[in-house]
Motif scaffolding. Structure first.
Motif, mmCIF file in Angstrom:
data_model
loop_
_atom_site.group_PDB
_atom_site.id
_atom_site.type_symbol
_atom_site.label_atom_id
_atom_site.label_comp_id
_atom_site.label_asym_id
_atom_site.label_seq_id
_atom_site.Cartn_x
_atom_site.Cartn_y
_atom_site.Cartn_z
ATOM 1 N N ALA A 20 0.835 -1.202 0.000
ATOM 2 C CA ALA A 20 0.000 0.000 0.000
ATOM 3 C C ALA A 20 0.868 1.249 0.000
ATOM 4 O O ALA A 20 1.829 1.362 0.751
ATOM 5 C CB ALA A 20 -0.916 0.009 1.222
ATOM 6 N N GLY A 21 0.520 2.180 -0.865
ATOM 7 C CA GLY A 21 1.277 3.412 -0.986
ATOM 8 C C GLY A 21 2.390 3.350 -2.005
ATOM 9 O O GLY A 21 2.982 4.383 -2.337
ATOM 10 N N ARG A 22 2.682 2.170 -2.510
ATOM 11 C CA ARG A 22 3.767 1.998 -3.482
ATOM 12 C C ARG A 22 3.264 1.528 -4.846
ATOM 13 O O ARG A 22 4.029 1.458 -5.799
ATOM 14 C CB ARG A 22 4.804 1.013 -2.935
ATOM 15 C CG ARG A 22 5.464 1.526 -1.652
ATOM 16 C CD ARG A 22 6.279 0.462 -0.945
ATOM 17 N NE ARG A 22 6.885 1.008 0.269
ATOM 18 C CZ ARG A 22 6.288 1.062 1.454
ATOM 19 N NH1 ARG A 22 5.053 0.591 1.570
ATOM 20 N NH2 ARG A 22 6.887 1.583 2.500
ATOM 21 N N ASP A 23 1.979 1.197 -4.919
ATOM 22 C CA ASP A 23 1.368 0.705 -6.151
ATOM 23 C C ASP A 23 -0.050 1.283 -6.210
ATOM 24 O O ASP A 23 -0.945 0.810 -5.499
ATOM 25 C CB ASP A 23 1.334 -0.820 -6.138
ATOM 26 C CG ASP A 23 0.689 -1.423 -7.372
ATOM 27 O OD1 ASP A 23 0.036 -0.681 -8.133
ATOM 28 O OD2 ASP A 23 0.817 -2.641 -7.570
ATOM 29 N N PRO A 24 -0.288 2.312 -7.014
ATOM 30 C CA PRO A 24 -1.608 2.952 -7.038
ATOM 31 C C PRO A 24 -2.757 1.996 -7.338
ATOM 32 O O PRO A 24 -3.840 2.125 -6.753
ATOM 33 C CB PRO A 24 -1.459 4.013 -8.132
ATOM 34 C CG PRO A 24 0.001 4.341 -8.129
ATOM 35 C CD PRO A 24 0.691 3.041 -7.842
ATOM 36 N N ASP A 25 -2.540 1.045 -8.233
ATOM 37 C CA ASP A 25 -3.617 0.092 -8.536
ATOM 38 C C ASP A 25 -3.947 -0.766 -7.314
ATOM 39 O O ASP A 25 -5.113 -1.107 -7.074
ATOM 40 C CB ASP A 25 -3.224 -0.785 -9.721
ATOM 41 C CG ASP A 25 -3.168 -0.006 -11.029
ATOM 42 O OD1 ASP A 25 -3.948 0.957 -11.172
ATOM 43 O OD2 ASP A 25 -2.330 -0.332 -11.884
ATOM 44 N N TYR A 26 -2.919 -1.121 -6.563
ATOM 45 C CA TYR A 26 -3.128 -1.872 -5.319
ATOM 46 C C TYR A 26 -3.957 -1.030 -4.351
ATOM 47 O O TYR A 26 -4.890 -1.534 -3.698
ATOM 48 C CB TYR A 26 -1.767 -2.213 -4.721
ATOM 49 C CG TYR A 26 -1.787 -3.123 -3.524
ATOM 50 C CD1 TYR A 26 -1.577 -4.487 -3.658
ATOM 51 C CD2 TYR A 26 -1.969 -2.611 -2.236
ATOM 52 C CE1 TYR A 26 -1.562 -5.324 -2.553
ATOM 53 C CE2 TYR A 26 -1.967 -3.440 -1.131
ATOM 54 C CZ TYR A 26 -1.761 -4.800 -1.288
ATOM 55 O OH TYR A 26 -1.754 -5.627 -0.182
ATOM 56 N N ASP A 27 -3.620 0.246 -4.246
ATOM 57 C CA ASP A 27 -4.328 1.123 -3.315
ATOM 58 C C ASP A 27 -5.798 1.259 -3.695
ATOM 59 O O ASP A 27 -6.690 1.234 -2.834
ATOM 60 C CB ASP A 27 -3.670 2.504 -3.294
ATOM 61 C CG ASP A 27 -2.223 2.454 -2.854
ATOM 62 O OD1 ASP A 27 -1.841 1.479 -2.178
ATOM 63 O OD2 ASP A 27 -1.466 3.385 -3.198
ATOM 64 N N ILE A 28 -6.065 1.406 -4.981
ATOM 65 C CA ILE A 28 -7.447 1.511 -5.439
ATOM 66 C C ILE A 28 -8.211 0.223 -5.134
ATOM 67 O O ILE A 28 -9.358 0.249 -4.647
ATOM 68 C CB ILE A 28 -7.480 1.816 -6.948
ATOM 69 C CG1 ILE A 28 -6.871 3.194 -7.231
ATOM 70 C CG2 ILE A 28 -8.911 1.736 -7.491
ATOM 71 C CD1 ILE A 28 -6.547 3.432 -8.691
ATOM 72 N N ALA A 29 -7.576 -0.910 -5.389
ATOM 73 C CA ALA A 29 -8.226 -2.195 -5.117
ATOM 74 C C ALA A 29 -8.470 -2.379 -3.628
ATOM 75 O O ALA A 29 -9.503 -2.925 -3.205
ATOM 76 C CB ALA A 29 -7.360 -3.332 -5.663
ATOM 77 N N LEU A 30 -7.525 -1.941 -2.796
ATOM 78 C CA LEU A 30 -7.685 -2.034 -1.343
ATOM 79 C C LEU A 30 -8.904 -1.251 -0.879
ATOM 80 O O LEU A 30 -9.744 -1.764 -0.111
ATOM 81 C CB LEU A 30 -6.427 -1.506 -0.655
ATOM 82 C CG LEU A 30 -6.503 -1.296 0.864
ATOM 83 C CD1 LEU A 30 -6.641 -2.635 1.579
ATOM 84 C CD2 LEU A 30 -5.269 -0.545 1.363
ATOM 85 N N VAL A 31 -9.030 -0.018 -1.339
ATOM 86 C CA VAL A 31 -10.167 0.811 -0.933
ATOM 87 C C VAL A 31 -11.478 0.201 -1.422
ATOM 88 O O VAL A 31 -12.475 0.156 -0.682
ATOM 89 C CB VAL A 31 -9.990 2.254 -1.453
ATOM 90 C CG1 VAL A 31 -11.259 3.072 -1.233
ATOM 91 C CG2 VAL A 31 -8.808 2.922 -0.758
ATOM 92 N N GLY A 32 -11.490 -0.285 -2.641
ATOM 93 C CA GLY A 32 -12.704 -0.910 -3.161
ATOM 94 C C GLY A 32 -13.098 -2.148 -2.383
ATOM 95 O O GLY A 32 -14.280 -2.352 -2.071
ATOM 96 N N ALA A 33 -12.115 -2.986 -2.047
ATOM 97 C CA ALA A 33 -12.414 -4.200 -1.283
ATOM 98 C C ALA A 33 -12.890 -3.852 0.119
ATOM 99 O O ALA A 33 -13.790 -4.513 0.670
ATOM 100 C CB ALA A 33 -11.169 -5.086 -1.225
ATOM 101 N N LEU A 34 -12.306 -2.830 0.728
ATOM 102 C CA LEU A 34 -12.738 -2.431 2.072
ATOM 103 C C LEU A 34 -14.162 -1.903 2.046
ATOM 104 O O LEU A 34 -14.975 -2.258 2.909
ATOM 105 C CB LEU A 34 -11.788 -1.379 2.631
ATOM 106 C CG LEU A 34 -12.144 -0.849 4.022
ATOM 107 C CD1 LEU A 34 -12.145 -1.979 5.055
ATOM 108 C CD2 LEU A 34 -11.182 0.260 4.448
#
Length: 374
Positions: free
Chosen positions: A171-185
């Motif tokens: 988190a914080g190092r891969d924007p696509d990961y961050d977007i997916a994290l927020v969506g999953a949460l």
């Protein structure tokens, strides 16, 4: 009041909410000639900054206050500001003033036998919704979501996701990961609880990346994006503000009310983080919060250290009409749950100030000795 003694404690402890990495701070105990003591904090963080803060307090500001004789809190704050004119505003001077001013307010409230919020003009809020302020540090999105959703299920009304932190997460190092994290949460906790995203110092976005990332997160109804760029990058903040519907939060690295007025003049920020252990104490917080409130913006206490800072920040937030929530570390740690007899926590998702006199956080000597750094 008349100051009889000032004692500094530099503490180092493993912080569960920061993947058990060591953190540091300076706690200050001030005792009046009447035998009333108060506690303050300077969130100096690094070893050299803690040492420098202690030097400014012990060699400069404490002797100044002791020599002043009978002095009230406002006069003491002004005297410390005047004394440090050459090496303030900001930096170590602001940290040192913060700790002493906070302790003096604690003494003043105890002397009158009232909770600190009463000296601050009374409560604008009986309680504030509790926000789980955390660092995302689990190795997968699924594990992070499970942990964060557990805090919401435990009663927190919202959560703030610190990206780019130390730990196992990308988190914080891969924007696509961050977007997916927020969506999953959002999918896990539903539409009600709030989600705030704190990009923080460990996340480096250019303007285009920030616009794309925050724009995608906005589809999952995030309440704000915090510290998306370095504080000096005003143009980047304005570009992001113009491109996305999500409010921008900033301010936790400011030192004084003057810094907040400069931010307000830009028009780039809606939510202002204010840290009384950094921004020249309770007095500094009140001055900054008054400017933010007058501009119709939101105040959010940055209270991510010990129970002493939590205590002062809570009273300040409850007294401030512009405050909307209160952040707590969700994982129990020694500086929140061992340091004081009555830890600060939420009940049914809201946080209330203790009714005891002062700000309500008196550290235990045994715990201070256990975590004493120098």
């Amino acid at each position: 009041m008349r100051i009889a003694s000032v004692r500094c404690h530099v503490l180092r402890w493993p912080e569960p909410n920061d993947f058990n990495h060591d953190r540091m701070t300076v706690l200050v105990r001030v005792e009046s000639a009447a035998g009333i003591w108060g506690w303050g904090e300077a969130i100096a963080m690094w070893p050299e900054a803690c040492k420098a803060t202690v030097a400014v307090i012990e060699d400069g500001l404490a002797p100044l206050l002791a020599a002043a004789g009978d002095i009230d809190v406002d006069a003491a704050w002004r005297a410390m500001k005047a004394h440090s004119w050459w090496y303030g505003e900001g930096g170590i001077a602001a940290l040192a003033i913060s700790a002493l001013d906070m302790a003096l307010w604690d003494i003043a409230a105890k002397d009158r036998g009232v909770p600190l919020v009463e000296l601050l003009g009374g409560a604008a809020h009986a309680a504030l919704p509790a926000c789980a302020s955390l660092h995302v540090n689990q190795p997968t999105i699924e594990e992070s979501v499970r942990e964060i959703a557990g805090h919401v299920e435990g009663g927190f009304r919202s959560t703030k996701l610190g990206l780019g932190k130390r730990g196992l997460s990308r988190a914080g190092r891969d924007p696509d990961y961050d977007i997916a994290l927020v969506g999953a949460l959002r999918g896990a906790i539903g539409p009600g609880p709030g989600i705030m995203v704190d990009a923080g110092n460990g996340t480096t976005w250019d303007i285009d990346t920030a616009i794309r990332t925050v724009g995608a997160m906005a589809a999952h109804d995030i309440a704000w994006i915090e510290e998306p760029f370095h504080p000096g990058a005003i143009g980047a903040h304005l570009a992001l503000q113009a491109a996305v519907p999500t409010p921008i939060a900033a301010g936790e690295r400011e030192w004084s009310d003057a810094g907040y007025r400069r931010w307000l003049a830009t028009g780039a920020v809606e939510i202002f983080g204010i840290d009384p252990a950094r921004v020249e104490g309770v007095t500094g917080f009140r001055r900054a919060a008054a400017a933010v409130e007058a501009a119709g913006k939101t105040v959010n206490a940055h209270a991510w250290s010990t129970a002493v800072l939590t205590a002062a920040s809570l009273h300040l937030s409850l007294a401030c009409p512009a405050a909307k929530l209160f952040e707590l570390k969700p994982l129990p740690g020694p500086m929140q749950f061992d340091l004081v007899d009555e830890p600060f926590w939420h009940e049914d998702g809201v946080v209330r100030a203790p009714a005891r006199p002062g700000h309500g956080a008196d550290p235990k000597e045994a715990v201070l000795r256990r975590y004493q750094a120098v």
